[in-house]
Design an enzyme around this catalytic site. Structure first.
Site, short mmCIF file in Angstrom:
data_model
loop_
_atom_site.label_atom_id
_atom_site.label_comp_id
_atom_site.label_asym_id
_atom_site.label_seq_id
_atom_site.Cartn_x
_atom_site.Cartn_y
_atom_site.Cartn_z
N HIS A 101 0.84 -1.20 0.00
CA HIS A 101 0.00 0.00 0.00
C HIS A 101 0.88 1.25 0.00
CE1 HIS A 101 -3.25 -2.70 0.95
NE2 HIS A 101 -2.65 -3.09 2.04
N GLU A 119 -1.67 -0.18 8.10
CA GLU A 119 -2.61 -1.13 8.68
C GLU A 119 -1.90 -1.96 9.73
OE1 GLU A 119 -3.63 -3.01 4.95
OE2 GLU A 119 -2.46 -4.80 5.41
N HIS A 176 3.29 -7.52 1.62
CA HIS A 176 2.67 -8.42 2.59
C HIS A 176 1.62 -9.28 1.93
CE1 HIS A 176 0.18 -4.76 2.60
NE2 HIS A 176 -0.84 -5.55 2.85
N ARG A 196 -1.34 -4.75 -6.25
CA ARG A 196 -1.05 -6.18 -6.28
C ARG A 196 0.26 -6.43 -7.01
NH1 ARG A 196 -6.38 -6.94 -8.23
NH2 ARG A 196 -7.72 -7.07 -6.41
ZN ZN Z 1 -2.91 -4.98 2.88
#
Ligand code: ZN
Length: 322
Positions: A101, A119, A176, A196
């Protein structure tokens, strides 16, 4: 009993079908979910892709984003054009894509003013010997580009054991992937921007591979970052409270309730998720006692007073830092 504007706010979760999702959100949590593989429960969210409607009380029927816009007093008068947090449960029956991200600056410039996405994951349950991907081993953009080009995933990706009770902060720029067999409570910035890197050559619902975002990924990966070796929580538990993470976007705590427990009001608002057990909670300024259990999520608004919990349960809470 009269409804109080100071009472707790119970959002109705929004569910998202995902090709990697399962059925645990129904089978384990008892949520009413749509048919098919459901990967995400957006439990506390005002994001346009899943804007929770309040279930009961004086704000029933209103969206969380509407409360943020029209009743900022509920959030301590905080500034900002959008509710900043998003709390979700992820049911990964299969592997999520390998992804990364952006931070706020990159997202603002390249994603139409979106927030970046920092996150963190609290592992609710994991099958035996489950791992999780956090971090990558390329030293620079060129090396990562060739690893991706050549599909050298085992060389590239850092895997860490994943057990119930583990906690993983995921900074922007961290490659991740949540692996299948994992149930996670995620606290994040209110953002839905994912790049992605690799999707295991899977096909989506439409029979096509889901899009990859290699250039953006190469742009945002933090090549200097040190990957963790474990998600074991080592922070001390003080009076039932363990601080899991404190960063500029949020502070996340685990709170154990064994009998009676008061959580003092020292936040502009607090997001609360019950992750184990059951009991009751009452906001001091409102007085109504609410039954809560594993899978209940609520917002404690500004002015609700101290939270009086009773029962035997574990909570994960999040708030914006003072
Ligand atoms: Zn994520």
């Amino acid at each position: 009993m009269a409804e109080s504007a100071h009472d707790l706010i119970f959002p109705t979760p929004v569910f998202h079908g995902k090709i990697w999702g399962g059925r645990k959100l129904a089978d384990d949590f008892g949520y009413q979910i749509p048919d098919g593989p459901i990967g995400e429960c957006w439990a506390i969210s005002a994001h346009p892709n899943g804007d929770c409607v309040v279930a009961e009380g004086p704000w029933a029927g209103q969206r969380l984003s509407e409360l943020w816009d029209a009743h900022r007093e509920l959030f301590g008068g905080l500034e900002g054009d959008r509710f900043p947090l998003l709390v979700k449960i992820i049911d990964a029956k299969d592997n999520l894509s390998v992804q990364v991200h952006p931070d706020d600056a990159y997202a603002a410039e390249h994603e139409d003013g979106s927030l970046g996405k920092r996150e963190c994951w609290y592992v609710l349950a994991a099958d035996p010997d489950t791992k999780i991907v956090i971090g990558q081993r390329a030293h620079d953009r060129a090396e990562l580009a060739s690893m991706i080009e050549e599909g050298r995933w085992d060389d590239m990706l850092n895997e860490v054991p994943c057990r119930a009770g583990d906690f993983f902060p995921i900074e922007p720029g961290t490659v991740h992937a949540i692996q299948g067999g994992t149930l996670i409570l995620e606290t994040q910035q209110s953002s839905d921007v994912t790049y992605r890197v690799y999707d295991y050559d899977r096909l989506g619902d439409d029979g096509q591979p889901r899009p990859l975002h290699i250039e953006q990924s190469l742009d945002v990966v933090d090549y200097a970052q040190q990957a963790p070796a474990s998600g074991e929580v080592t922070a001390p538990e003080v009076d039932g409270v363990t601080e899991l993470m404190a960063c500029p976007n949020f502070v996340v705590d685990r709170v154990r309730v064994a009998g009676e427990k008061t959580v003092g009001e020292d936040w502009p608002f607090l997001c609360v998720s019950v992750i184990e057990g059951s009991g009751t909670v009452r906001a001091e300024a409102a007085g109504t006692e609410h039954q809560v259990a594993r899978g209940t999520h609520f917002l404690a608004p500004s002015g609700c007073g101290d939270l009086r919990f009773s029962g035997d349960m574990t909570l994960v809470t999040s708030r914006v830092p003072a």
